[in-house]
Write a protein that holds these residues in place. Structure first.
Motif, mmCIF file in Angstrom:
data_model
loop_
_atom_site.group_PDB
_atom_site.id
_atom_site.type_symbol
_atom_site.label_atom_id
_atom_site.label_comp_id
_atom_site.label_asym_id
_atom_site.label_seq_id
_atom_site.Cartn_x
_atom_site.Cartn_y
_atom_site.Cartn_z
ATOM 1 N N UNK A 73 0.836 -1.202 0.000
ATOM 2 C CA UNK A 73 0.000 0.000 0.000
ATOM 3 C C UNK A 73 0.872 1.254 0.000
ATOM 4 N N UNK A 74 1.921 1.229 0.817
ATOM 5 C CA UNK A 74 2.821 2.378 0.862
ATOM 6 C C UNK A 74 3.475 2.597 -0.495
ATOM 7 N N UNK A 75 3.925 1.523 -1.112
ATOM 8 C CA UNK A 75 4.580 1.643 -2.401
ATOM 9 C C UNK A 75 3.608 2.126 -3.473
ATOM 10 N N UNK A 76 2.373 1.654 -3.399
ATOM 11 C CA UNK A 76 1.372 1.988 -4.420
ATOM 12 C C UNK A 76 0.882 3.425 -4.297
ATOM 13 N N UNK A 77 0.661 3.890 -3.062
ATOM 14 C CA UNK A 77 -0.023 5.166 -2.880
ATOM 15 C C UNK A 77 0.845 6.283 -2.323
ATOM 16 N N UNK A 78 2.045 5.970 -1.833
ATOM 17 C CA UNK A 78 2.825 7.042 -1.231
ATOM 18 C C UNK A 78 4.317 6.932 -1.483
ATOM 19 N N UNK A 79 4.780 5.767 -1.833
ATOM 20 C CA UNK A 79 6.218 5.600 -1.991
ATOM 21 C C UNK A 79 6.762 6.338 -3.202
ATOM 22 N N UNK A 80 7.528 7.383 -2.945
ATOM 23 C CA UNK A 80 8.146 8.119 -4.037
ATOM 24 C C UNK A 80 7.193 8.988 -4.825
ATOM 25 N N UNK A 81 5.951 9.151 -4.350
ATOM 26 C CA UNK A 81 4.981 9.942 -5.088
ATOM 27 C C UNK A 81 5.136 11.419 -4.768
ATOM 28 N N UNK A 83 2.558 13.508 -5.322
ATOM 29 C CA UNK A 83 1.228 14.063 -5.107
ATOM 30 C C UNK A 83 1.013 14.363 -3.625
ATOM 31 N N UNK A 84 0.086 15.264 -3.315
ATOM 32 C CA UNK A 84 -0.181 15.600 -1.911
ATOM 33 C C UNK A 84 -0.541 14.374 -1.081
ATOM 34 N N UNK A 85 -0.131 14.394 0.167
ATOM 35 C CA UNK A 85 -0.338 13.257 1.064
ATOM 36 C C UNK A 85 -1.809 12.870 1.171
ATOM 37 N N UNK A 86 -2.680 13.846 1.313
ATOM 38 C CA UNK A 86 -4.099 13.554 1.510
ATOM 39 C C UNK A 86 -4.745 12.947 0.267
ATOM 40 N N UNK A 132 1.284 6.934 12.419
ATOM 41 C CA UNK A 132 1.137 8.317 12.903
ATOM 42 C C UNK A 132 2.327 9.173 12.478
ATOM 43 N N UNK A 133 3.522 8.618 12.619
ATOM 44 C CA UNK A 133 4.709 9.367 12.218
ATOM 45 C C UNK A 133 4.711 9.688 10.737
ATOM 46 N N UNK A 138 3.597 13.817 6.321
ATOM 47 C CA UNK A 138 2.818 14.185 5.149
ATOM 48 C C UNK A 138 1.930 15.394 5.388
ATOM 49 N N UNK A 139 1.289 15.445 6.541
ATOM 50 C CA UNK A 139 0.411 16.573 6.865
ATOM 51 C C UNK A 139 1.211 17.858 7.049
ATOM 52 N N UNK A 140 2.349 17.750 7.708
ATOM 53 C CA UNK A 140 3.179 18.945 7.903
ATOM 54 C C UNK A 140 3.636 19.510 6.562
ATOM 55 N N UNK A 141 4.034 18.634 5.664
ATOM 56 C CA UNK A 141 4.495 19.090 4.352
ATOM 57 C C UNK A 141 3.363 19.730 3.557
ATOM 58 N N UNK A 142 2.162 19.161 3.649
ATOM 59 C CA UNK A 142 1.051 19.670 2.835
ATOM 60 C C UNK A 142 0.330 20.853 3.482
#
Length: 202
Positions: A73-81, A83-86, A132-133, A138-142
């Protein structure tokens, strides 16, 4: 002997990975209670004892499946992407809506893990800390250091995890009444629209 050992190790790794992927499909299709080690063994062409060689219990197998699911899931939706975290959160929840068996298995085991000496307790304690970490970053960056309702990224991250898991539970119990993806989308929009501008703290 080194080459022989390497080949044996490679075959064992491949077999273990194969068991995990078949188990993931089976848990997604039948849920935790409807999946047995015997069924997983049958689908992969092993005996139940053969599966037990790699995973001593069904719960141990499920924990490893959940680890695999998290990594993919991390690789598919957030790894190296970029796009905004949300947006990645929205896509993940849309994907989860297509695999209720996996979501059910995760929900059941995470709830059971709060009991003392549960075999999955350490996994879920660490998983939620990591989640959470990850969301804090992601939230701080966005959205910055102050989020809707003047929440800190740490507070917002814990609430985001609670919303995601809580909505999944309600959706599993009453899918006709709980719009999983729509409500997550609304929560994401609320976080963005209500975000406190930095100037407001001046």
């Amino acid at each position: 002997m080194g080459d022989v050992d390497n080949r044996r190790g490679g075959r064992a790794h491949n077999r273990r990975d194969q068991i995990l992927r078949v188990a993931l499909e089976t848990f997604a299709e039948r849920g935790y209670r409807g999946t047995s080690l015997a069924l997983v063994a049958e689908r992969i062409g092993l005996t139940q004892q053969g599966v037990l060689h790699y995973f001593p219990t069904k719960q141990a197998l499920l924990v490893e499946v959940l680890k695999l699911r998290d990594a993919e899931d991390y690789q598919r939706f957030d790894g190296g992407s970029d796009e905004p975290h949300l947006d990645g959160i929205r896509q993940l929840m849309e994907f989860n809506a297509t695999r209720p068996g996996v979501v059910q298995s995760f929900t059941v085991l995470s709830a059971e893990s709060v009991t003392e000496a549960h075999p999955a307790r350490d996994f879920f304690v660490q998983r939620y800390r990591t989640a959470r970490g990850h969301h804090v970053d992601g939230l701080r960056e966005e959205l910055g250091e102050r989020i809707a309702g003047r929440l800190s990224p740490e507070q917002a991250a814990a609430l985001l995890v609670a919303v995601m898991d809580g909505l999944q539970l309600q959706w599993l119990l009453d899918p006709e009444q709980v719009d999983l993806t729509g409500l997550v989308d609304s929560f994401v929009t609320m976080l963005r629209d209500s975000n406190v501008p930095a100037a407001a703290d001046a």
